[in-house]
Design a protein around this motif. Structure first.
Motif, mmCIF file in Angstrom:
data_model
loop_
_atom_site.group_PDB
_atom_site.id
_atom_site.type_symbol
_atom_site.label_atom_id
_atom_site.label_comp_id
_atom_site.label_asym_id
_atom_site.label_seq_id
_atom_site.Cartn_x
_atom_site.Cartn_y
_atom_site.Cartn_z
ATOM 1 N N TYR A 73 34.044 33.038 41.808
ATOM 2 C CA TYR A 73 34.663 31.975 42.591
ATOM 3 C C TYR A 73 33.659 30.860 42.796
ATOM 4 C CZ TYR A 73 32.084 33.663 46.693
ATOM 5 O OH TYR A 73 31.099 34.015 47.575
ATOM 6 N N PRO B 209 32.062 37.744 44.041
ATOM 7 C CA PRO B 209 32.400 38.473 45.272
ATOM 8 C C PRO B 209 31.587 39.763 45.357
ATOM 9 C CG PRO B 209 34.373 37.847 44.036
ATOM 10 C CD PRO B 209 33.202 37.614 43.141
ATOM 11 N N LYS C 27 48.329 45.668 36.838
ATOM 12 C CA LYS C 27 47.613 45.486 38.103
ATOM 13 C C LYS C 27 47.645 44.027 38.535
ATOM 14 C CE LYS C 27 46.069 49.744 38.321
ATOM 15 N NZ LYS C 27 46.544 50.680 39.377
ATOM 16 N N ALA C 28 47.391 43.804 39.831
ATOM 17 C CA ALA C 28 47.254 42.446 40.336
ATOM 18 C C ALA C 28 45.913 41.870 39.884
ATOM 19 C CB ALA C 28 47.346 42.428 41.863
ATOM 20 N N PRO C 29 45.829 40.573 39.765
ATOM 21 C CA PRO C 29 44.547 39.947 39.402
ATOM 22 C C PRO C 29 43.485 40.226 40.453
ATOM 23 C CG PRO C 29 46.355 38.405 39.091
ATOM 24 C CD PRO C 29 46.914 39.582 39.830
ATOM 25 N N GLN D 44 42.518 40.647 35.086
ATOM 26 C CA GLN D 44 43.756 41.392 35.315
ATOM 27 C C GLN D 44 43.903 42.503 34.283
ATOM 28 O OE1 GLN D 44 47.564 39.379 34.766
ATOM 29 N NE2 GLN D 44 48.428 40.502 36.490
ATOM 30 N N VAL E 85 39.437 38.785 41.584
ATOM 31 C CA VAL E 85 38.450 37.714 41.387
ATOM 32 C C VAL E 85 37.135 38.301 40.895
ATOM 33 C CG1 VAL E 85 37.085 35.940 42.538
ATOM 34 C CG2 VAL E 85 39.505 36.230 43.109
ATOM 35 N N TYR F 71 39.734 35.117 37.276
ATOM 36 C CA TYR F 71 40.454 36.324 37.655
ATOM 37 C C TYR F 71 40.486 37.281 36.474
ATOM 38 C CZ TYR F 71 42.211 33.208 41.323
ATOM 39 O OH TYR F 71 42.305 32.310 42.377
ATOM 40 N N PHE G 163 46.471 27.434 36.860
ATOM 41 C CA PHE G 163 45.842 28.547 36.169
ATOM 42 C C PHE G 163 45.609 28.193 34.700
ATOM 43 C CE2 PHE G 163 45.756 31.904 39.226
ATOM 44 C CZ PHE G 163 46.832 31.682 40.071
ATOM 45 N N THR H 9 37.765 29.351 39.736
ATOM 46 C CA THR H 9 37.799 30.793 39.967
ATOM 47 C C THR H 9 38.172 31.484 38.669
ATOM 48 O OG1 THR H 9 38.507 30.443 42.255
ATOM 49 C CG2 THR H 9 38.878 32.636 41.336
ATOM 50 N N TYR I 261 41.836 34.916 33.556
ATOM 51 C CA TYR I 261 42.427 33.610 33.834
ATOM 52 C C TYR I 261 41.461 32.780 34.665
ATOM 53 C CZ TYR I 261 46.891 35.812 32.590
ATOM 54 O OH TYR I 261 47.899 36.466 31.934
#
Lengths: 119, 111
Positions: B51, B57, B44-46, B40, B48, B38, B102, B36, B89
């Motif tokens: 994947y 997605p 902020k939150a990571p 970021q 996707v 990511y 990770f 996967t 990541y």
């Protein structure tokens, strides 16, 4: 669409414990695998473990084994991560995230909870 | 538990293409197509962007692509935009250690 809302920022002294919550907007949340990931200031992502709330089964990496406890409350669609014996190196943003379809990718993520460990 | 290895930084001009590598071991990438990627942004939150090695997605631009060969995975970004400036990541499930790992993270700068 599933949303995860985490509890607010925490300040703890070294040696103390902290418990962070992660509440989902859907009841089906607890049937999924839920992961916890942390990120120290200016650092990368670190995996802390996984819980399946419906069964209570957890897996923790060796470095956190004995110091972290993950639990779930299916009645409130909430999972918890408790970290014990805090030290300054635990200062980080802690995220919960749902594992999508059991395929080892995380979506969505909570907004993150800043835990600061300082005397 | 060791991290997957990524370059610390990659840069490119708007419109250019870049790639980010992610190198692990046989047990990291093993028989699972679970790589996967990511993205970021600061504060902020990571999120996707890739994947299952190759899949995007819903809602992620087709400028993002993924591939894997042996014990390395690669994220490609074409038509670089200022909004692509972020940390990236890689991540995967290590089947032998039963841990999620990770990558070390790559800062993408759009010049």
């Amino acid at each position: 669409q599933l949303h995860l809302v985490q509890s607010g920022a925490e300040l703890r002294k070294p040696g103390a414990s902290v418990k962070v919550s992660c509440k989902a907007s859907e009841d089906t949340f607890t049937t999924y695998h839920v992961h916890w990931v942390r990120q120290a200031p200016g650092q990368g992502l670190e995996w802390m473990g996984i819980i399946t709330p419906s069964s209570g089964i957890t897996t923790y990496p060796e470095r956190f084994r004995g110091r972290v406890t993950m639990t779930g409350d299916t009645s409130t669609s909430t999972v918890y991560m408790e970290l014990h014996n805090l030290r300054s190196g635990d200062t980080a943003i802690y995220y919960c995230a749902r594992e999508f379809n059991g395929d080892f990718w995380f979506d969505p993520w909570g907004q993150g909870t800043l835990v600061t460990v300082s005397s | 538990q060791s991290a997957l290895t990524q370059p610390a930084s990659v840069s490119g001009s708007p419109g250019q293409s870049i790639t980010i590598s992610c190198t692990g071991t046989t047990s990291d990438f093993g028989s699972y197509n679970s790589v996967t990627w990511y993205q970021q942004h600061p504060g902020k939150a990571p999120k996707v962007v890739i994947y299952g090695v190759y899949s995007r997605p819903s809602g992620v631009s087709n400028r993002f692509s993924g591939s894997k060969s042996g014990t390395s995975a690669t994220l490609g970004i074409t038509g670089l935009q200022t909004g692509d400036e972020a940390d990236y990541y890689c991540g995967t499930w290590d089947s032998s250690l039963t841990v999620y790992i990770f990558g070390t993270g790559t800062k993408v700068t759009v010049l």
